[in-house]
Design an enzyme around this catalytic site. Structure first.
Site, PDB file in Angstrom:
ATOM      1  N   ARG A 103       0.845  -1.187   0.000  1.00 38.77           N
ATOM      2  CA  ARG A 103       0.000   0.000   0.000  1.00 38.77           C
ATOM      3  C   ARG A 103       0.884   1.241   0.000  1.00 38.77           C
ATOM      4  O   ARG A 103       1.709   1.421   0.904  1.00 38.77           O
ATOM      5  CB  ARG A 103      -0.889  -0.003   1.240  1.00 38.77           C
ATOM      6  CG  ARG A 103      -1.999   1.032   1.138  1.00 38.77           C
ATOM      7  CD  ARG A 103      -2.694   1.255   2.433  1.00 38.77           C
ATOM      8  NE  ARG A 103      -3.499   0.094   2.844  1.00 38.77           N
ATOM      9  CZ  ARG A 103      -4.433   0.167   3.784  1.00 38.77           C
ATOM     10  NH1 ARG A 103      -4.655   1.297   4.408  1.00 38.77           N
ATOM     11  NH2 ARG A 103      -5.112  -0.898   4.123  1.00 38.77           N
ATOM     12  N   THR A 107      -0.778   7.583  -1.121  1.00 36.22           N
ATOM     13  CA  THR A 107      -2.102   7.501  -1.774  1.00 36.22           C
ATOM     14  C   THR A 107      -2.994   6.429  -1.147  1.00 36.22           C
ATOM     15  O   THR A 107      -4.207   6.405  -1.406  1.00 36.22           O
ATOM     16  CB  THR A 107      -1.942   7.136  -3.263  1.00 36.22           C
ATOM     17  OG1 THR A 107      -1.370   5.815  -3.336  1.00 36.22           O
ATOM     18  CG2 THR A 107      -1.037   8.121  -3.989  1.00 36.22           C
ATOM     19  N   ASP A 199      -3.854  -9.828  12.206  1.00 34.64           N
ATOM     20  CA  ASP A 199      -3.103  -9.774  10.952  1.00 34.64           C
ATOM     21  C   ASP A 199      -2.798 -11.197  10.506  1.00 34.64           C
ATOM     22  O   ASP A 199      -2.005 -11.907  11.132  1.00 34.64           O
ATOM     23  CB  ASP A 199      -1.810  -8.978  11.158  1.00 34.64           C
ATOM     24  CG  ASP A 199      -1.106  -8.747   9.829  1.00 34.64           C
ATOM     25  OD1 ASP A 199      -0.772  -9.748   9.145  1.00 34.64           O
ATOM     26  OD2 ASP A 199      -0.898  -7.587   9.458  1.00 34.64           O
ATOM     27  N   ASP A 202       0.963 -12.014   9.781  1.00 35.99           N
ATOM     28  CA  ASP A 202       1.754 -12.107  11.015  1.00 35.99           C
ATOM     29  C   ASP A 202       1.443 -13.392  11.768  1.00 35.99           C
ATOM     30  O   ASP A 202       2.353 -14.051  12.289  1.00 35.99           O
ATOM     31  CB  ASP A 202       1.485 -10.908  11.931  1.00 35.99           C
ATOM     32  CG  ASP A 202       2.241  -9.667  11.472  1.00 35.99           C
ATOM     33  OD1 ASP A 202       3.195  -9.798  10.674  1.00 35.99           O
ATOM     34  OD2 ASP A 202       1.868  -8.561  11.905  1.00 35.99           O
TER      35      ASP A 202
HETATM   36  N1  URA Z   1      -5.381  -7.876   6.759  1.00 38.79           N
HETATM   37  C1  URA Z   1      -5.307  -8.710   7.833  1.00 38.79           C
HETATM   38  O1  URA Z   1      -4.439  -9.580   7.892  1.00 38.79           O
HETATM   39  N2  URA Z   1      -6.220  -8.562   8.825  1.00 38.79           N
HETATM   40  C2  URA Z   1      -7.184  -7.647   8.789  1.00 38.79           C
HETATM   41  O2  URA Z   1      -7.992  -7.582   9.714  1.00 38.79           O
HETATM   42  C3  URA Z   1      -7.240  -6.784   7.670  1.00 38.79           C
HETATM   43  C4  URA Z   1      -6.336  -6.916   6.673  1.00 38.79           C
END
Ligand code: URA
Length: 208
Positions: A103, A107, A199, A202
């Site tokens: 990302r 922007t 995430d 992660d």
């Molecule tokens: N990406 C993720 O891994 N978790 C989220 O909640 C949103 C985007």
């Protein structure tokens, strides 16, 4: 666009284990692989088959085999790779593409840093993999990339979707069906799905 919520009790059970913050990295990875297999079963439910002649040990017969070119999984890096393992358990001969996006901090738009797709994508059923359909921007950009390469028959598999992500994705690609295990409440100010599972990258790779 159609959104199919795969409500099988085993999928619901495994998703709860994924959401639980106490689930270890090893457990998370194993369960994503298992749930991918179940989602894969649903997303491939209407693949075409053709009758081919074979011989059992007792007699010849006509029997069904998957028709046409091998299907293609496209993993959106990096969390898509968690789903890919389970999908390949189910369809070991599938072709695999990868698309990497980050990302842009200014922007907030997704920028492609890697893309490798198999040949003949126009003739293949393409199944795009990303566990979290959050803003929908990465998935929409990945599908746009696949369409530029000729992809026409495309489906998307995720585990958790936000209503905002579904709306954005549908606006960009009304022709692409989405299969998800759950639609959650919505996004927080950091773009995380609530209640979500955190995430996914992660938790899969132990990077936090
Ligand atoms: N990406 C993720 O891994 N978790 C989220 O909640 C949103 C985007």
């Amino acid at each position: 666009m159609t959104v199919t919520i795969v409500g099988h009790p085993l999928v619901a059970h495994k998703l709860t284990l994924l959401r639980d913050r106490e689930t270890s990295t090893a457990g998370f990875r194993r369960i994503v692989r298992e749930i991918a297999l179940l989602m894969g079963y649903e997303v491939t439910r209407d693949l075409e088959v053709e009758q081919v002649p074979i011989s059992t040990p007792l007699e010849p017969m006509m029997a069904p085999l998957l028709a046409g070119k091998k299907l293609c999984f496209v993993s959106i890096l990096r969390a898509g790779n968690g789903l890919l393992d389970g999908m390949l358990d189910l369809v070991p001969a599938a072709r695999v593409g990868h698309i990497g996006l980050y990302r842009d901090p200014a922007t907030l738009e997704p920028v492609e840093y890697y893309a490798k797709l198999p040949d003949g994508i126009a003739e293949r059923q393409v199944i795009v993999l990303d566990p979290m359909l959050a803003t929908g921007h990465s998935a929409a950009a990945a599908v746009a990339r696949i369409k530029r390469a000729g992809g026409r028959r495309i489906r998307m598999v995720c585990l958790v979707a936000a209503p905002e992500g579904i709306a954005a994705f549908e606006a960009a690609h009304p022709d692409v069906e989405v299969f998800t295990a759950a639609v959650d409440r919505g996004l927080d100010e950091h773009g995380y799905i609530r209640p979500g599972l955190g995430d996914a990258g992660d938790r899969l790779f132990g990077t936090k």
